[in-house]
Design a protein around this motif. Sequence first.
Motif, PDB file in Angstrom:
ATOM      1  N   UNK A 197       0.811  -1.217   0.000  1.00 33.63           N
ATOM      2  CA  UNK A 197       0.000   0.000   0.000  1.00 33.63           C
ATOM      3  C   UNK A 197       0.846   1.270   0.000  1.00 33.63           C
ATOM      4  N   UNK A 198       1.986   1.234   0.711  1.00 29.68           N
ATOM      5  CA  UNK A 198       2.703   2.481   0.966  1.00 29.68           C
ATOM      6  C   UNK A 198       4.113   2.520   0.391  1.00 29.68           C
ATOM      7  N   UNK A 252       2.243   3.180   7.881  1.00 33.48           N
ATOM      8  CA  UNK A 252       1.775   2.562   6.643  1.00 33.48           C
ATOM      9  C   UNK A 252       0.582   3.298   6.050  1.00 33.48           C
ATOM     10  N   UNK A 253      -0.129   4.047   6.883  1.00 28.85           N
ATOM     11  CA  UNK A 253      -1.312   4.806   6.452  1.00 28.85           C
ATOM     12  C   UNK A 253      -2.317   3.896   5.735  1.00 28.85           C
ATOM     13  N   UNK A 254      -2.517   2.722   6.341  1.00 27.12           N
ATOM     14  CA  UNK A 254      -3.376   1.717   5.715  1.00 27.12           C
ATOM     15  C   UNK A 254      -4.567   1.336   6.581  1.00 27.12           C
ATOM     16  N   UNK A 255      -4.737   1.997   7.721  1.00 28.45           N
ATOM     17  CA  UNK A 255      -5.812   1.602   8.628  1.00 28.45           C
ATOM     18  C   UNK A 255      -7.186   1.763   7.988  1.00 28.45           C
ATOM     19  N   UNK A 256      -7.387   2.856   7.251  1.00 29.51           N
ATOM     20  CA  UNK A 256      -8.712   3.106   6.681  1.00 29.51           C
ATOM     21  C   UNK A 256      -9.117   2.022   5.694  1.00 29.51           C
ATOM     22  N   UNK A 257      -8.168   1.542   4.882  1.00 27.08           N
ATOM     23  CA  UNK A 257      -8.540   0.521   3.900  1.00 27.08           C
ATOM     24  C   UNK A 257      -8.686  -0.855   4.548  1.00 27.08           C
TER      25      UNK A 257
END
Length: 231
Positions: A135-136, A194-199
């Motif tokens: 993702x990042x 990672x800024x992936x929590x929302x997905x």
Amino acid sequence: MTVLADFPITRRWPATRPDVIQLYSLPTPNGIKVAVALEEMGLPYEPHLVDFGRNDQMTPEFLSLNPNNKIPAIIDPNGPGGVPLPLFESGAILIYLAEKSGKFLPDAQRYTILQWLMFQMGGLGPMFGQLGFFHHFAGKDIEDPRPKERYRAEAERLLRVLDGALEGKDWIAGEYSIADMAIGPWLNTLLTFYKAADIAGWGALRHVPAYLGRFLARPAVQRGLNIPARG
């Protein structure tokens, strides 16, 4: 008799306090686990930064302590029987430190705590790490959507499992333990690095966000987030 100076790693990272636990680490989720544990338990230690930017983890000195070239690793100069103990793998280190200090692994909840520690080691950590990559980081440029979706779906499933287990509890095993010290840094990394929590369905969770908030509010956790300090 073996002494701390006999370990090759001390030639690259000399100990200024050779009578305390030597921590070789970097403030990644796995490194933060052990730094937080040392801070929470009040065990004296000396941190040494293993700089991935310089490939410190691939040097002969580091590999002499951890042939798997991963952080964190420790040497306790006062291990069992007074003999220095070298140890790698963050989960094993957490168990050792809890037993040494007599804290955060009580007999009554021992196997429940170990169960959730293994849940993090075998599930949350590897799956969040893979999702972060796709993702990042470099994996985001891969056109095939299936790898990212595989790890996104599994990260979401694991978060739901954790969310359900936290219902009615402040901490995963009922009281604060090494399991929370293992889980908390990975949740924080999924969210902030990672800024992936929302997905991964963070917005639908009922208990995990507040759980992470409680974890991050602990003074020892705040200190552990930056140990060893980056240059």
